[in-house]
Design a protein around this motif. Sequence first.
Motif, PDB file in Angstrom:
ATOM      1  N   GLU A 167      -2.466   0.131   3.372  1.00  0.00           N
ATOM      2  CA  GLU A 167      -2.018   1.523   3.523  1.00  0.00           C
ATOM      3  C   GLU A 167      -3.058   2.364   4.256  1.00  0.00           C
ATOM      4  O   GLU A 167      -4.255   2.175   4.087  1.00  0.00           O
ATOM      5  CB  GLU A 167      -1.744   2.145   2.151  1.00  0.00           C
ATOM      6  CG  GLU A 167      -0.577   1.535   1.421  1.00  0.00           C
ATOM      7  CD  GLU A 167       0.756   1.842   2.070  1.00  0.00           C
ATOM      8  OE1 GLU A 167       0.906   2.912   2.669  1.00  0.00           O
ATOM      9  OE2 GLU A 167       1.648   0.994   1.966  1.00  0.00           O
ATOM     10  N   ASP A 168      -2.585   3.298   5.067  1.00  0.00           N
ATOM     11  CA  ASP A 168      -3.470   4.226   5.771  1.00  0.00           C
ATOM     12  C   ASP A 168      -3.659   5.532   5.009  1.00  0.00           C
ATOM     13  O   ASP A 168      -4.630   6.243   5.210  1.00  0.00           O
ATOM     14  CB  ASP A 168      -2.914   4.541   7.166  1.00  0.00           C
ATOM     15  CG  ASP A 168      -2.935   3.326   8.078  1.00  0.00           C
ATOM     16  OD1 ASP A 168      -3.798   2.445   7.879  1.00  0.00           O
ATOM     17  OD2 ASP A 168      -2.091   3.258   8.983  1.00  0.00           O
ATOM     18  N   PHE A 169      -2.680   5.864   4.139  1.00  0.00           N
ATOM     19  CA  PHE A 169      -2.709   7.095   3.353  1.00  0.00           C
ATOM     20  C   PHE A 169      -2.441   6.773   1.889  1.00  0.00           C
ATOM     21  O   PHE A 169      -1.693   5.851   1.578  1.00  0.00           O
ATOM     22  CB  PHE A 169      -1.629   8.076   3.826  1.00  0.00           C
ATOM     23  CG  PHE A 169      -1.876   8.644   5.186  1.00  0.00           C
ATOM     24  CD1 PHE A 169      -2.614   9.803   5.336  1.00  0.00           C
ATOM     25  CD2 PHE A 169      -1.378   8.021   6.311  1.00  0.00           C
ATOM     26  CE1 PHE A 169      -2.844  10.332   6.596  1.00  0.00           C
ATOM     27  CE2 PHE A 169      -1.595   8.541   7.565  1.00  0.00           C
ATOM     28  CZ  PHE A 169      -2.339   9.703   7.715  1.00  0.00           C
ATOM     29  N   CYS A 170      -3.021   7.553   0.992  1.00  0.00           N
ATOM     30  CA  CYS A 170      -2.722   7.430  -0.432  1.00  0.00           C
ATOM     31  C   CYS A 170      -1.364   8.090  -0.687  1.00  0.00           C
ATOM     32  O   CYS A 170      -1.153   9.236  -0.269  1.00  0.00           O
ATOM     33  CB  CYS A 170      -3.805   8.126  -1.254  1.00  0.00           C
ATOM     34  SG  CYS A 170      -3.444   8.145  -3.025  1.00  0.00           S
ATOM     35  N   PRO A 171      -0.437   7.402  -1.372  1.00  0.00           N
ATOM     36  CA  PRO A 171       0.877   7.995  -1.611  1.00  0.00           C
ATOM     37  C   PRO A 171       0.841   9.140  -2.627  1.00  0.00           C
ATOM     38  O   PRO A 171       1.765   9.943  -2.683  1.00  0.00           O
ATOM     39  CB  PRO A 171       1.718   6.822  -2.129  1.00  0.00           C
ATOM     40  CG  PRO A 171       0.736   5.866  -2.677  1.00  0.00           C
ATOM     41  CD  PRO A 171      -0.515   6.033  -1.871  1.00  0.00           C
ATOM     42  N   ILE A 172      -0.216   9.250  -3.403  1.00  0.00           N
ATOM     43  CA  ILE A 172      -0.303  10.290  -4.427  1.00  0.00           C
ATOM     44  C   ILE A 172      -0.902  11.581  -3.859  1.00  0.00           C
ATOM     45  O   ILE A 172      -0.329  12.657  -3.978  1.00  0.00           O
ATOM     46  CB  ILE A 172      -1.146   9.804  -5.628  1.00  0.00           C
ATOM     47  CG1 ILE A 172      -0.569   8.505  -6.217  1.00  0.00           C
ATOM     48  CG2 ILE A 172      -1.272  10.891  -6.693  1.00  0.00           C
ATOM     49  CD1 ILE A 172       0.852   8.623  -6.732  1.00  0.00           C
ATOM     50  N   CYS A 173      -2.073  11.480  -3.238  1.00  0.00           N
ATOM     51  CA  CYS A 173      -2.784  12.686  -2.803  1.00  0.00           C
ATOM     52  C   CYS A 173      -2.850  12.833  -1.272  1.00  0.00           C
ATOM     53  O   CYS A 173      -3.445  13.775  -0.784  1.00  0.00           O
ATOM     54  CB  CYS A 173      -4.195  12.699  -3.381  1.00  0.00           C
ATOM     55  SG  CYS A 173      -5.254  11.396  -2.722  1.00  0.00           S
ATOM     56  N   ASN A 174      -2.291  11.888  -0.547  1.00  0.00           N
ATOM     57  CA  ASN A 174      -2.273  11.900   0.930  1.00  0.00           C
ATOM     58  C   ASN A 174      -3.666  11.794   1.555  1.00  0.00           C
ATOM     59  O   ASN A 174      -3.868  12.243   2.686  1.00  0.00           O
ATOM     60  CB  ASN A 174      -1.536  13.125   1.472  1.00  0.00           C
ATOM     61  CG  ASN A 174      -0.069  13.063   1.198  1.00  0.00           C
ATOM     62  OD1 ASN A 174       0.522  11.987   1.186  1.00  0.00           O
ATOM     63  ND2 ASN A 174       0.533  14.203   0.933  1.00  0.00           N
ATOM     64  N   PHE A 175      -4.604  11.215   0.838  1.00  0.00           N
ATOM     65  CA  PHE A 175      -5.937  10.974   1.400  1.00  0.00           C
ATOM     66  C   PHE A 175      -5.800   9.966   2.537  1.00  0.00           C
ATOM     67  O   PHE A 175      -5.141   8.936   2.396  1.00  0.00           O
ATOM     68  CB  PHE A 175      -6.881  10.421   0.327  1.00  0.00           C
ATOM     69  CG  PHE A 175      -8.237  10.047   0.852  1.00  0.00           C
ATOM     70  CD1 PHE A 175      -9.208  11.009   1.043  1.00  0.00           C
ATOM     71  CD2 PHE A 175      -8.538   8.729   1.150  1.00  0.00           C
ATOM     72  CE1 PHE A 175     -10.459  10.668   1.523  1.00  0.00           C
ATOM     73  CE2 PHE A 175      -9.787   8.376   1.636  1.00  0.00           C
ATOM     74  CZ  PHE A 175     -10.748   9.356   1.823  1.00  0.00           C
ATOM     75  N   LYS A 197      -5.759  -4.665  -3.256  1.00  0.00           N
ATOM     76  CA  LYS A 197      -5.724  -3.221  -3.457  1.00  0.00           C
ATOM     77  C   LYS A 197      -7.086  -2.617  -3.188  1.00  0.00           C
ATOM     78  O   LYS A 197      -8.099  -3.292  -3.186  1.00  0.00           O
ATOM     79  CB  LYS A 197      -5.293  -2.906  -4.882  1.00  0.00           C
ATOM     80  CG  LYS A 197      -3.931  -3.460  -5.212  1.00  0.00           C
ATOM     81  CD  LYS A 197      -3.216  -2.582  -6.151  1.00  0.00           C
ATOM     82  CE  LYS A 197      -1.818  -3.125  -6.358  1.00  0.00           C
ATOM     83  NZ  LYS A 197      -0.859  -2.102  -6.474  1.00  0.00           N
ATOM     84  N   LYS A 198      -7.062  -1.313  -2.939  1.00  0.00           N
ATOM     85  CA  LYS A 198      -8.284  -0.535  -2.805  1.00  0.00           C
ATOM     86  C   LYS A 198      -8.088   0.737  -3.601  1.00  0.00           C
ATOM     87  O   LYS A 198      -6.962   1.163  -3.862  1.00  0.00           O
ATOM     88  CB  LYS A 198      -8.595  -0.230  -1.346  1.00  0.00           C
ATOM     89  CG  LYS A 198      -7.514   0.545  -0.606  1.00  0.00           C
ATOM     90  CD  LYS A 198      -7.859   0.693   0.855  1.00  0.00           C
ATOM     91  CE  LYS A 198      -6.683   1.279   1.629  1.00  0.00           C
ATOM     92  NZ  LYS A 198      -6.954   1.347   3.054  1.00  0.00           N
ATOM     93  N   GLU A 199      -9.192   1.334  -3.996  1.00  0.00           N
ATOM     94  CA  GLU A 199      -9.118   2.549  -4.794  1.00  0.00           C
ATOM     95  C   GLU A 199      -9.261   3.772  -3.899  1.00  0.00           C
ATOM     96  O   GLU A 199     -10.145   3.837  -3.048  1.00  0.00           O
ATOM     97  CB  GLU A 199     -10.219   2.547  -5.846  1.00  0.00           C
ATOM     98  CG  GLU A 199     -10.163   3.748  -6.763  1.00  0.00           C
ATOM     99  CD  GLU A 199     -11.204   3.690  -7.848  1.00  0.00           C
ATOM    100  OE1 GLU A 199     -11.941   4.673  -7.998  1.00  0.00           O
ATOM    101  OE2 GLU A 199     -11.287   2.658  -8.528  1.00  0.00           O
ATOM    102  N   CYS A 200      -8.405   4.734  -4.109  1.00  0.00           N
ATOM    103  CA  CYS A 200      -8.485   5.989  -3.374  1.00  0.00           C
ATOM    104  C   CYS A 200      -9.682   6.780  -3.906  1.00  0.00           C
ATOM    105  O   CYS A 200      -9.780   7.011  -5.112  1.00  0.00           O
ATOM    106  CB  CYS A 200      -7.201   6.788  -3.558  1.00  0.00           C
ATOM    107  SG  CYS A 200      -7.283   8.437  -2.834  1.00  0.00           S
ATOM    108  N   PRO A 201     -10.611   7.193  -3.039  1.00  0.00           N
ATOM    109  CA  PRO A 201     -11.775   7.942  -3.511  1.00  0.00           C
ATOM    110  C   PRO A 201     -11.436   9.359  -3.958  1.00  0.00           C
ATOM    111  O   PRO A 201     -12.217   9.988  -4.659  1.00  0.00           O
ATOM    112  CB  PRO A 201     -12.704   7.964  -2.296  1.00  0.00           C
ATOM    113  CG  PRO A 201     -11.832   7.721  -1.138  1.00  0.00           C
ATOM    114  CD  PRO A 201     -10.665   6.916  -1.620  1.00  0.00           C
ATOM    115  N   SER A 202     -10.263   9.838  -3.605  1.00  0.00           N
ATOM    116  CA  SER A 202      -9.878  11.195  -3.974  1.00  0.00           C
ATOM    117  C   SER A 202      -9.230  11.268  -5.355  1.00  0.00           C
ATOM    118  O   SER A 202      -9.582  12.122  -6.159  1.00  0.00           O
ATOM    119  CB  SER A 202      -8.920  11.746  -2.918  1.00  0.00           C
ATOM    120  OG  SER A 202      -8.517  13.050  -3.250  1.00  0.00           O
TER     121      SER A 202
END
Length: 55
Positions: A21-29, A7-12
Motif C-alpha cells: 500500500e502507498d497510503f494508510c486506509p485509516i489516516c491517509n498517511f 505488513k508494515k506499521e503506519c507511523p501515524s
Amino acid sequence: MVQKMKKKECPSCAMEVDKKEDFCPICNFEFPKRNPIYQWAAILLAIFFLLMFIL
C-alpha cells in the motif's frame, strides 16, 4: 496453504497495513517511496568497507 500478507506499521496511527500500500486506509498517511538505487548503493558501500577492513 494460506499465505500471510507482508505488513508494515503506519507511523501515524500504528495500524498494520499491507506492505504494497502507498497510503494508510485509516489516516491517509502517505508512505515514502524507496528508490532501489539507494539500497544497492548502501549494499555496495558496506561491501567496500568490509573489504577495506579485511585487506
